[in-house]
Design a protein around this motif. Structure first.
Motif, PDB file in Angstrom:
ATOM      1  N   ARG A 154       0.842  -1.195   0.000  1.00  0.00           N
ATOM      2  CA  ARG A 154       0.000   0.000   0.000  1.00  0.00           C
ATOM      3  C   ARG A 154       0.875   1.242   0.000  1.00  0.00           C
ATOM      4  O   ARG A 154       2.094   1.179   0.209  1.00  0.00           O
ATOM      5  CB  ARG A 154      -0.933  -0.018   1.206  1.00  0.00           C
ATOM      6  N   SER A 155       0.242   2.373  -0.196  1.00  0.00           N
ATOM      7  CA  SER A 155       0.996   3.623  -0.315  1.00  0.00           C
ATOM      8  C   SER A 155       1.685   3.990   0.996  1.00  0.00           C
ATOM      9  O   SER A 155       2.828   4.462   0.998  1.00  0.00           O
ATOM     10  CB  SER A 155       0.074   4.762  -0.754  1.00  0.00           C
ATOM     11  N   TYR A 156       1.014   3.784   2.102  1.00  0.00           N
ATOM     12  CA  TYR A 156       1.637   4.147   3.375  1.00  0.00           C
ATOM     13  C   TYR A 156       2.806   3.219   3.695  1.00  0.00           C
ATOM     14  O   TYR A 156       3.774   3.625   4.351  1.00  0.00           O
ATOM     15  CB  TYR A 156       0.597   4.134   4.502  1.00  0.00           C
ATOM     16  N   GLN A 157       2.738   1.965   3.236  1.00  0.00           N
ATOM     17  CA  GLN A 157       3.863   1.061   3.431  1.00  0.00           C
ATOM     18  C   GLN A 157       5.068   1.476   2.587  1.00  0.00           C
ATOM     19  O   GLN A 157       6.213   1.402   3.046  1.00  0.00           O
ATOM     20  CB  GLN A 157       3.435  -0.365   3.089  1.00  0.00           C
ATOM     21  N   ALA A 158       4.815   1.926   1.382  1.00  0.00           N
ATOM     22  CA  ALA A 158       5.907   2.459   0.560  1.00  0.00           C
ATOM     23  C   ALA A 158       6.484   3.724   1.174  1.00  0.00           C
ATOM     24  O   ALA A 158       7.698   3.977   1.105  1.00  0.00           O
ATOM     25  CB  ALA A 158       5.409   2.742  -0.855  1.00  0.00           C
ATOM     26  N   GLY A 159       5.627   4.537   1.820  1.00  0.00           N
ATOM     27  CA  GLY A 159       6.128   5.720   2.509  1.00  0.00           C
ATOM     28  C   GLY A 159       7.004   5.373   3.691  1.00  0.00           C
ATOM     29  O   GLY A 159       8.013   6.056   3.960  1.00  0.00           O
ATOM     30  N   LEU A 160       6.668   4.309   4.430  1.00  0.00           N
ATOM     31  CA  LEU A 160       7.518   3.864   5.531  1.00  0.00           C
ATOM     32  C   LEU A 160       8.879   3.380   5.029  1.00  0.00           C
ATOM     33  O   LEU A 160       9.907   3.605   5.671  1.00  0.00           O
ATOM     34  CB  LEU A 160       6.819   2.745   6.308  1.00  0.00           C
TER      35      LEU A 160
END
Length: 349
Positions: A154-160
């Motif tokens: 997900r996008s937030y996982q890529a942000g992490l």
């Protein structure tokens, strides 16, 4: 009358002194230069009877003549009576120079000493900063969408994943700056580049530990509606999405390894370069760091046009929404290059 004789003798001795200072250079053997011991003592007994003139007139003045003559020609002909006084200084300089040689511990071959210059230090540091900019600021931003598609992130996982680099830099910045500033800076820099290379290899590791990426049912995306995402994720998405921790570890190692580069690298250049050239060297160093991301975007875009499974053939094209490019090639090549650059940096004094 004795006063006149002394005056004449004084004048003649000055003239003889000028002649004696020039005569040994021409190789004339007429005058006997006394031994260094006699010239240091200055005794008229050892030099008076050897005077070519009358002993009663010039005898007492000959020691002054020979002392003056033996000072200048003695240095030219190597008659220095204290050669051993410079030997300890020479040995001391050699022992301190051993600490300034390029090498790894006791291994300091002469062939690599040509690289022990500020220009070569600048070259290797520029390569390291270029690789850091290319990997972190170039490849990561280019391949993040392909990684999301390949590992069902997900996008937030890529942000992490992307923010793990900054978290590591914030944690290690004060520690590295304090202990590295008082320690062996090239070792801190070399180990930092090694850790950064390890982070790149860890980041590319999921490609080799997962099954090959093959899209056999493109229409499956239409079957998985909003209310039936869980069965699809149970089969494939859950196992692959856990690889986000591996990507976060790789990014964390990137941050740890790149921290000494922009803190201790600039300090090391400033300490080993003249103050006039220090701004030029530091400017070139930062220029390499700026060119790195540009090269990362270009190479990353080129690698994404290659199918991720380079040993397989597919009918998909890069325009297909399910296309996944060879995102891992850049990290593998960048990690190998950083590994090679780390060893020369570790060898600097």
């Amino acid at each position: 009358m004795p006063v006149l004789l002394n005056a004449d003798a004084s004048f003649s001795s000055k003239q003889e002194l000028l002649d004696l200072q020039e005569y040994p250079l021409s190789g004339g053997p007429s005058l006997d230069t006394p031994s260094p011991v006699d010239s240091q003592i200055g005794s008229p007994i050892g030099s008076g009877p050897r005077s070519p003139s009358s002993p009663g007139t010039d005898g007492p003045i000959q020691p002054h003549i020979f002392t003056g003559a033996s000072t200048l020609p003695g240095q030219l002909y190597g008659v220095e009576t204290r050669p051993h006084a410079k030997t300890p200084m020479g040995l001391k300089l050699i022992s301190t120079d051993l600490d300034q040689l390029c090498g790894w511990g006791a291994l300091t071959p002469k062939a690599i000493q040509v690289f022990n210059t500020p220009r070569w230090v600048l070259f290797f540091l520029c390569v390291a900063s270029f690789l850091q900019g290319m990997i972190i600021n170039g490849f990561i931003n280019t391949v993040v969408t392909s990684i999301e598609r390949r590992f069902d992130l997900r996008s937030y996982q890529a942000g992490l994943i992307a923010s793990s680099y900054d978290i590591a830099a914030c944690v290690c910045l004060a520690f590295v700056s304090y202990f590295g500033g008082t320690g062996h800076k090239p070792r801190w820099l070399g180990w930092g580049v090694l850790i950064m290379a390890l982070g790149s290899l860890v980041f590319a590791l999921p490609h080799f530990t997962t099954p090959p990426y093959q899209v056999s049912l493109p229409e499956r995306t239409g079957m998985c509606s909003a209310n039936r995402t869980s069965p699809c994720q149970d089969k494939e998405g859950v196992g692959l999405s856990s690889y986000r921790f591996v990507f976060m570890l790789g990014q964390f190692l990137h941050g740890v390894g790149a921290t000494p580069l922009y803190t201790l690298g600039v300090t090391y250049l400033d300490e080993n370069v003249k103050s006039n050239y220090a701004p030029v060297y530091i400017g070139i160093f930062y220029t390499a760091a700026i060119v790195g991301p540009a090269a990362g975007y270009l190479l990353g875009g080129y690698f994404l046009n290659i199918y991720t499974e380079i040993h397989l053939t597919t009918e998909m094209t890069p325009e297909n929404p399910l296309w996944v490019g060879a995102w891992w090639i850049g990290f593998l090549a960048g990690g190998a290059a950083a590994l090679l650059v780390a060893f020369p940096i570790l060898g600097y004094p």
